[in-house]
Design an enzyme around this catalytic site. Structure first.
Site, PDB file in Angstrom:
ATOM      1  N   HIS A   1       7.293   8.536  12.292  1.00  0.00           N
ATOM      2  CA  HIS A   1       7.641   6.978  12.637  1.00  0.00           C
ATOM      3  C   HIS A   1       9.052   6.700  12.197  1.00  0.00           C
ATOM      4  O   HIS A   1       9.702   5.879  12.755  1.00  0.00           O
ATOM      5  CB  HIS A   1       6.586   6.056  12.338  1.00  0.00           C
ATOM      6  CG  HIS A   1       6.765   5.669  10.948  1.00  0.00           C
ATOM      7  ND1 HIS A   1       5.983   6.038   9.890  1.00  0.00           N
ATOM      8  CD2 HIS A   1       7.537   4.601  10.397  1.00  0.00           C
ATOM      9  CE1 HIS A   1       6.332   5.378   9.029  1.00  0.00           C
ATOM     10  NE2 HIS A   1       7.195   4.254   9.271  1.00  0.00           N
TER      11      HIS A   1
ATOM     12  N   ASP B   1       1.444  11.592  11.102  1.00  0.00           N
ATOM     13  CA  ASP B   1       2.668  11.067  10.968  1.00  0.00           C
ATOM     14  C   ASP B   1       3.716  11.579   9.946  1.00  0.00           C
ATOM     15  O   ASP B   1       4.004  11.249   8.853  1.00  0.00           O
ATOM     16  CB  ASP B   1       2.591   9.461  10.459  1.00  0.00           C
ATOM     17  CG  ASP B   1       3.885   8.549  10.396  1.00  0.00           C
ATOM     18  OD1 ASP B   1       4.061   7.751  10.008  1.00  0.00           O
ATOM     19  OD2 ASP B   1       4.899   9.188  11.265  1.00  0.00           O
TER      20      ASP B   1
ATOM     21  N   SER C   1       8.786   4.594   3.944  1.00  0.00           N
ATOM     22  CA  SER C   1       8.048   5.646   4.784  1.00  0.00           C
ATOM     23  C   SER C   1       8.616   6.995   4.567  1.00  0.00           C
ATOM     24  O   SER C   1       9.684   7.048   4.293  1.00  0.00           O
ATOM     25  CB  SER C   1       8.184   5.153   6.159  1.00  0.00           C
ATOM     26  OG  SER C   1       7.568   3.939   6.379  1.00  0.00           O
TER      27      SER C   1
HETATM   28  C1  LIG Z   1      12.074   3.261  11.674  1.00  0.00           C
HETATM   29  C2  LIG Z   1      11.009   2.396  10.912  1.00  0.00           C
HETATM   30  C3  LIG Z   1      11.941   2.258   9.494  1.00  0.00           C
HETATM   31  C4  LIG Z   1      10.211   1.436  11.053  1.00  0.00           C
HETATM   32  C5  LIG Z   1       9.244   0.965  10.128  1.00  0.00           C
HETATM   33  O1  LIG Z   1       8.749   1.580   9.453  1.00  0.00           O
HETATM   34  N1  LIG Z   1       9.001  -0.469  10.012  1.00  0.00           N
HETATM   35  C6  LIG Z   1       8.399  -1.129   9.016  1.00  0.00           C
HETATM   36  C7  LIG Z   1       8.194  -2.566   8.879  1.00  0.00           C
HETATM   37  C8  LIG Z   1       7.644  -3.228   8.070  1.00  0.00           C
HETATM   38  C9  LIG Z   1       7.052  -2.434   6.967  1.00  0.00           C
HETATM   39  C10 LIG Z   1       6.984  -1.276   6.995  1.00  0.00           C
HETATM   40  C11 LIG Z   1       6.342  -0.372   6.095  1.00  0.00           C
HETATM   41  C12 LIG Z   1       6.390   1.054   5.619  1.00  0.00           C
HETATM   42  C13 LIG Z   1       5.788   1.416   4.703  1.00  0.00           C
HETATM   43  C14 LIG Z   1       4.690   0.829   4.243  1.00  0.00           C
HETATM   44  C15 LIG Z   1       4.208  -0.330   4.468  1.00  0.00           C
HETATM   45  C16 LIG Z   1       3.089  -0.822   3.983  1.00  0.00           C
HETATM   46  N2  LIG Z   1       2.606  -0.766   2.811  1.00  0.00           N
HETATM   47  C17 LIG Z   1       4.963  -1.014   5.312  1.00  0.00           C
HETATM   48  C18 LIG Z   1       7.789  -0.442   8.121  1.00  0.00           C
END
Ligand SMILES: CC(C)CC(=O)Nc1cccc(-c2cccc(CN)c2)c1
Length: 232
Positions: free
Chosen positions: A41, A89, A183
């Site tokens: 993602h 993912d 992520s």
């Molecule tokens: C292209 C990508 C960066 C888009 C994206 O991932 N957005 C985004 C926005 C808000 C929270 C998160 C997020 C990530 C990792 C863990 C979590 C929840 N613990 C949230 C992720």
């Protein structure tokens, strides 16, 4: 990383920063000399551009010994990954050349046995993701320890409501949690990568939405076949 603290520099020499135009987008980690594992993602908002991979870093901006930006030869998302759910993912990135391994750049072994990590096991996760609810992005690597929660608890109606498959795992998200930009990073339990951070419900630090990770063991055959097929 919410509720965590600055990591000790270079104690996680496997950590990678996936960057676009010099900006950190997602985490990842070195699984072989020329291969980084991350989350599919992370390519959502890149409209086809290819990442560059920063290895050997603690600070994203300051000069550091052994810190180096690598070009990517190939980006291979898992064929089952899609933007509608968190399934499959995973993203494999082949570096344009083998990373130069040293005290600040090392491979992290991943779990090959497909068995759930026991609930309450305390694992650790690190990243350059946001460290506040206001979205402050750190310059330095942060980390936090989190206990694994059972799939049954994570799948409860009031949590992720039966969307957590046997190829996913969860950690408690009360206050301390992963967040945007984390992520793709590894969930490390007893020194072994068990999971890859996925965005899930894209909320952070809310105990009703535990952090979700793609378990790595169920994907060993895919990872090995991609690395074998692209071997130079
Ligand atoms: C292209 C990508 C960066 C888009 C994206 O991932 N957005 C985004 C926005 C808000 C929270 C998160 C997020 C990530 C990792 C863990 C979590 C929840 N613990 C949230 C992720």
């Amino acid at each position: 990383i919410l509720g965590g603290y600055e990591a000790k520099p270079h104690l996680r020499p496997y950590m990678a920063s996936l960057q676009l135009d010099g900006q950190h987008v997602c985490g990842g980690f070195l699984i072989a000399e020329e291969w980084v594992l991350s989350a599919a993602h992370c390519t959502e908002e890149t409209d086809g551009k290819v990442f560059q991979v920063l290895l050997g870093a603690h600070s994203l901006t300051e000069p550091e010994p052994h810190k180096r930006l690598y070009r990517v030869r190939a980006q291979i998302p898992h064929p089952g990954s899609n933007i509608h759910n968190n399934k499959d993912d995973l993203l494999l990135l082949q570096l344009e050349e083998k990373a130069e391994l040293n005290v600040h750049v090392q491979v992290l072994p991943f779990q090959r046995e497909d068995r759930d990590v026991a609930a309450d096991t305390v694992c650790e996760v690190a990243g350059w993701g946001t460290i506040s609810h206001s979205g402050h992005r750190p310059d330095k690597l942060y980390q936090v320890e989190r206990p694994v929660i059972s799939r049954d608890v994570c799948n409860h109606r009031t949590r992720h409501d039966h969307t957590i498959t046997e190829k996913m795992m969860c950690t408690d998200s009360r206050r301390k949690d992963t967040c945007k930009g984390d992520s793709g990073g590894p969930l490390v339990c007893n020194g072994v990568a068990e999971g890859v951070v996925t965005a899930g419900s894209r909320v952070c630090g809310n105990y009703k939405k535990p952090a979700i990770y793609t378990r790595i063991a169920p994907y060993v055959a895919w990872i090995d076949s991609v690395m074998a097929s692209a071997a130079v």
